[in-house]
Design an enzyme around this catalytic site. Structure first.
Site, PDB file in Angstrom:
ATOM      1  N   ARG A  83     -25.496  12.787  -8.580  1.00  0.00           N
ATOM      2  CA  ARG A  83     -25.941  13.990  -7.592  1.00  0.00           C
ATOM      3  C   ARG A  83     -24.857  14.484  -6.593  1.00  0.00           C
ATOM      4  O   ARG A  83     -24.295  13.583  -6.009  1.00  0.00           O
ATOM      5  CB  ARG A  83     -27.219  13.447  -6.831  1.00  0.00           C
ATOM      6  CG  ARG A  83     -27.772  14.551  -6.302  1.00  0.00           C
ATOM      7  CD  ARG A  83     -29.437  14.316  -5.413  1.00  0.00           C
ATOM      8  NE  ARG A  83     -29.354  15.444  -4.657  1.00  0.00           N
ATOM      9  CZ  ARG A  83     -29.592  15.582  -3.459  1.00  0.00           C
ATOM     10  NH1 ARG A  83     -29.773  14.311  -2.694  1.00  0.00           N
ATOM     11  NH2 ARG A  83     -29.776  16.547  -2.558  1.00  0.00           N
ATOM     12  N   HIS A 128     -26.438  21.780   0.152  1.00  0.00           N
ATOM     13  CA  HIS A 128     -26.831  20.583   0.975  1.00  0.00           C
ATOM     14  C   HIS A 128     -26.230  20.972   2.401  1.00  0.00           C
ATOM     15  O   HIS A 128     -25.335  20.556   2.915  1.00  0.00           O
ATOM     16  CB  HIS A 128     -26.145  19.571   0.422  1.00  0.00           C
ATOM     17  CG  HIS A 128     -26.525  18.060   0.681  1.00  0.00           C
ATOM     18  ND1 HIS A 128     -26.942  17.298   0.097  1.00  0.00           N
ATOM     19  CD2 HIS A 128     -26.413  17.497   2.152  1.00  0.00           C
ATOM     20  CE1 HIS A 128     -27.257  15.929   0.644  1.00  0.00           C
ATOM     21  NE2 HIS A 128     -26.854  16.171   1.882  1.00  0.00           N
ATOM     22  N   GLU A 174     -33.152  19.150   1.439  1.00  0.00           N
ATOM     23  CA  GLU A 174     -33.952  18.985   2.728  1.00  0.00           C
ATOM     24  C   GLU A 174     -33.972  20.294   3.481  1.00  0.00           C
ATOM     25  O   GLU A 174     -33.492  20.174   4.826  1.00  0.00           O
ATOM     26  CB  GLU A 174     -32.953  17.951   3.678  1.00  0.00           C
ATOM     27  CG  GLU A 174     -33.177  16.604   2.767  1.00  0.00           C
ATOM     28  CD  GLU A 174     -32.503  15.363   3.676  1.00  0.00           C
ATOM     29  OE1 GLU A 174     -31.990  15.761   4.521  1.00  0.00           O
ATOM     30  OE2 GLU A 174     -32.878  14.372   3.245  1.00  0.00           O
ATOM     31  N   ASN A 314     -36.017  12.470  -0.801  1.00  0.00           N
ATOM     32  CA  ASN A 314     -35.162  11.676  -0.304  1.00  0.00           C
ATOM     33  C   ASN A 314     -35.949  10.731   0.703  1.00  0.00           C
ATOM     34  O   ASN A 314     -36.629  11.164   1.691  1.00  0.00           O
ATOM     35  CB  ASN A 314     -34.059  12.459   0.726  1.00  0.00           C
ATOM     36  CG  ASN A 314     -33.022  13.273  -0.137  1.00  0.00           C
ATOM     37  OD1 ASN A 314     -32.997  12.955  -1.483  1.00  0.00           O
ATOM     38  ND2 ASN A 314     -32.510  13.861   0.456  1.00  0.00           N
ATOM     39  N   TYR A 316     -36.215   7.298   3.141  1.00  0.00           N
ATOM     40  CA  TYR A 316     -35.333   6.386   3.347  1.00  0.00           C
ATOM     41  C   TYR A 316     -36.230   5.238   4.591  1.00  0.00           C
ATOM     42  O   TYR A 316     -36.070   4.077   4.666  1.00  0.00           O
ATOM     43  CB  TYR A 316     -34.313   6.596   4.643  1.00  0.00           C
ATOM     44  CG  TYR A 316     -33.107   7.377   3.981  1.00  0.00           C
ATOM     45  CD1 TYR A 316     -33.315   8.936   3.712  1.00  0.00           C
ATOM     46  CD2 TYR A 316     -32.090   6.624   3.693  1.00  0.00           C
ATOM     47  CE1 TYR A 316     -32.200   9.420   3.120  1.00  0.00           C
ATOM     48  CE2 TYR A 316     -30.990   7.311   3.268  1.00  0.00           C
ATOM     49  CZ  TYR A 316     -30.758   8.584   2.882  1.00  0.00           C
ATOM     50  OH  TYR A 316     -30.006   9.230   2.196  1.00  0.00           O
ATOM     51  N   GLU A 390     -32.564  10.391  -3.108  1.00  0.00           N
ATOM     52  CA  GLU A 390     -31.602   9.587  -2.215  1.00  0.00           C
ATOM     53  C   GLU A 390     -32.662   8.456  -1.697  1.00  0.00           C
ATOM     54  O   GLU A 390     -33.708   8.465  -1.108  1.00  0.00           O
ATOM     55  CB  GLU A 390     -31.242  10.401  -0.817  1.00  0.00           C
ATOM     56  CG  GLU A 390     -30.180  11.423  -1.009  1.00  0.00           C
ATOM     57  CD  GLU A 390     -29.810  12.198   0.238  1.00  0.00           C
ATOM     58  OE1 GLU A 390     -29.835  11.704   1.352  1.00  0.00           O
ATOM     59  OE2 GLU A 390     -29.271  13.309   0.183  1.00  0.00           O
TER      60      GLU A 390
HETATM   61  C1  BGC Z   1     -29.297  13.664   3.983  1.00  0.00           C
HETATM   62  C2  BGC Z   1     -27.645  13.027   3.627  1.00  0.00           C
HETATM   63  C3  BGC Z   1     -27.402  11.946   4.902  1.00  0.00           C
HETATM   64  C4  BGC Z   1     -28.397  10.911   4.565  1.00  0.00           C
HETATM   65  C5  BGC Z   1     -28.396   9.799   5.761  1.00  0.00           C
HETATM   66  C6  BGC Z   1     -30.107  12.516   4.190  1.00  0.00           C
HETATM   67  O1  BGC Z   1     -31.025  13.027   4.929  1.00  0.00           O
HETATM   68  O2  BGC Z   1     -29.604  14.390   2.816  1.00  0.00           O
HETATM   69  O3  BGC Z   1     -26.593  13.808   3.471  1.00  0.00           O
HETATM   70  O4  BGC Z   1     -26.250  11.386   4.600  1.00  0.00           O
HETATM   71  O5  BGC Z   1     -29.749  11.394   4.948  1.00  0.00           O
HETATM   72  O6  BGC Z   1     -28.547  10.145   6.793  1.00  0.00           O
HETATM   73  C1  BGC Z   2     -32.236  11.332   8.980  1.00  0.00           C
HETATM   74  C2  BGC Z   2     -33.157  11.351   7.724  1.00  0.00           C
HETATM   75  C3  BGC Z   2     -34.130  10.675   8.141  1.00  0.00           C
HETATM   76  C4  BGC Z   2     -34.852  11.049   9.395  1.00  0.00           C
HETATM   77  C5  BGC Z   2     -36.087   9.986   9.713  1.00  0.00           C
HETATM   78  C6  BGC Z   2     -32.746  11.652  10.093  1.00  0.00           C
HETATM   79  O1  BGC Z   2     -31.737  11.233  11.310  1.00  0.00           O
HETATM   80  O2  BGC Z   2     -30.789  12.119   8.331  1.00  0.00           O
HETATM   81  O3  BGC Z   2     -32.445  10.958   6.613  1.00  0.00           O
HETATM   82  O4  BGC Z   2     -35.037  10.504   7.071  1.00  0.00           O
HETATM   83  O5  BGC Z   2     -33.898  11.043  10.380  1.00  0.00           O
HETATM   84  O6  BGC Z   2     -36.689  10.737  10.887  1.00  0.00           O
END
Ligand code: BGC
Ligand code: BGC
Length: 482
Positions: A83, A128, A174, A314, A316, A390
């Site tokens: 990607r 992006h 995003e 995405n 996390y 992601e």
């Molecule tokens: C973004 C990336 C970034 C990653 C880690 C994502 O939200 O798409 O560009 O590096 O988070 O923070």
């Molecule tokens: C990051 C995102 C994350 C979000 C969570 C941001 O700083 O770039 O990838 O999901 O914080 O609040």
């Protein structure tokens, strides 16, 4: 150490894409190579005080020149997809107000061909976070409806020159983050916000994120329309959008907190996905924002509903969500304002964190969140095909033996496998990221790579997670084909 996770691999369907992710500004560097124009991020990183370590993406990790080497690394990882994003200003240095930069197209073409030679499917994002600075200066980029003409023009050019080899297109990465960080808190370009929301010289944190979002939704729909009417039949690819997603766990069992968690989703992710799928903003947004919310015209709606083939996620981390509509929340805390749905966002409940903290202040390890967010999207959007575009974890320190990253990925993939077993139509997973890279406002202080990069020599060295991911993919594929 024992490589955990392999026993769950059989849950990934045939043809599942396993890949790594990247973006042009964070990876490529060489910001004026071959006729490229400046982007909003080139401009932003070059004004002082915006980036934690004072760095910028001028060189990034030099993927612009080292792409063949990097594709070799991907081949070693056994991934079948990559990607990446196209730099808009590389293709159209001045948007539609100048020439098409054929050297930029050539470069993308070469990358795509090199990937395909190794059996790696390109998964291509049109923007992006970046836009040509020219468009920012001419009419305020996302704040103006004029951007739709530019975005549609740009998308058309990409489909025309590259679409015969690309089966997966993403319009936006995003857009929710772009709207919030560019126009509410102002910590990303174009640094716009109201006084009480941040340190900006201009802007309106209550109105502008909604306007920018509205225009991005219309841009998305316009690009999808061009693809569907002019290219899709012949090129046979699919087109979608990528959202940043957070799983919001209700703070308590009360119906107030459950509704707050719903509102948090609506004001963050459904804000974009509802209009794209159903042609209207979420009900909660209408109720709370009333006339602040822009309106879609009849003509807009004609090209909008169901305007995607897949949803990119995405994901996390997760947070608790606590009601602030009926109960008092301290002002200034995350999420408590009307524009965020009066839903306090916190990682702590009764003194305990939602998940293991990491070296990244916004990232807690909560693998259940993966299954939950995927299931939520599946249920709300009628099991539209999904890709995890992601997922990953960063470190601030110089770790090669990244056991924590392996544990993180293994537990999140396990949770994803559970969602798939229960019927979610998920078709791929991309680890963020192939390499350490330029992490936006954190500059080079945060490392997300499966490969360590020495930012001086640019040498790439595999971490433990690279070996682990390779084995995970190979085991999974062998179970699929056996
Ligand atoms: C973004 C990336 C970034 C990653 C880690 C994502 O939200 O798409 O560009 O590096 O988070 O923070
Ligand atoms: C990051 C995102 C994350 C979000 C969570 C941001 O700083 O770039 O990838 O999901 O914080 O609040």
């Amino acid at each position: 150490m024992e490589l955990k996770g392999s026993s769950y691999c059989s849950s990934f369907p045939d043809n599942f894409l396993f890949g790594t992710a990247s973006s042009s500004y964070q990876f490529e560097g060489d910001i004026l190579a071959d006729g490229k124009g400046l982007s909003n991020w080139d401009n932003f990183t070059h004004s002082s005080g915006n980036i934690l370590d004072g760095s910028n993406g001028d060189i990034a990790v030099d993927h612009y020149h080292l792409y063949l080497e990097d594709i070799d690394l991907m081949e070693k990882l056994s991934v079948n997809s990559f990607r990446f994003s196209i730099s808009w200003a590389r293709i159209l240095p001045k948007g539609r107000f100048g020439n098409v930069n054929m050297a930029g197209i050539d470069h993308c073409s070469k990358c795509i061909d090199a990937l395909l030679r190794k059996g790696i499917q390109p998964f291509v994002t049109l923007t992006h976070y970046d836009v040509p600075q020219e468009l920012e200066e001419r009419y305020g980029a996302w704040l103006s409806p004029k951007i739709r003409i530019d975005f549609q023009y740009y998308a058309d050019i990409c489909f025309k020159f590259l679409g015969n080899r690309v089966k997966y297109w993403v319009t936006f990465n995003e857009p929710n983050v772009v709207a919030i960080r560019g126009y509410r808190s102002g910590i990303y370009p174009p640094s716009r916000c109201s006084r009480s929301y941040g340190n900006c010289s201009k802007g309106n944190s209550e109105k502008e994120p909604l306007i920018a979002a509205h225009n991005m939704i219309l841009c998305h729909a316009a690009a999808v329309n061009v693809y569907r009417t002019k290219y899709q039949k012949e090129q046979k690819g699919r087109i979608g959008i990528v959202m940043n997603s957070v799983w919001y766990e209700p703070f308590s069992n009360s119906s107030e907190d459950k509704l707050a968690a719903e509102r948090a989703q609506s004001f963050y992710m459904n804000w974009f996905l509802d209009p794209i799928m159903f042609g209207k903003y979420p009900e909660e947004m209408h109720r709370l924002l009333g006339p602040l919310l822009p309106v879609f015209s009849k003509k807009d709606l004609e090209c909008m509903s169901n305007s995607l083939d897949f949803i990119g996620i995405n994901h996390y981390t997760s947070f608790y969500s606590k009601d602030c509509m009926y109960s008092y929340c301290e002002s200034g805390a995350a999420g408590v304002i009307k524009s965020e749905g009066y839903a306090l966002r916190t990682a702590i409940r009764n003194g305990a964190l939602i998940g293991e903290p990491t070296e990244i202040d916004w990232l807690y390890v909560y693998p259940q969140g993966m299954e939950k967010i995927v299931t939520y999207i599946k249920d709300r959007y009628n099991n539209t095909p999904m890709f995890i575009t992601e997922n990953g974890v960063g470190t601030t320190s110089y770790i090669r033996n990244d056991v924590k990253r392996v544990e993180y990925m293994s537990s999140y993939l396990d949770s994803l496998a559970t969602a798939i077993r229960k019927g979610a139509d998920v078709r791929g997973y991309f680890a963020w990221a192939l390499l350490d890279n330029f992490e936006w406002i954190y500059g080079f202080t945060i490392r997300f790579g499966l490969y360590h990069v020495d930012f001086h020599t640019l040498k790439r060295t595999p971490r433990l997670s690279a070996a682990w991911y390779k084995e995970f993919i190979e085991t999974s594929k062998s179970i699929q084909t056996s």
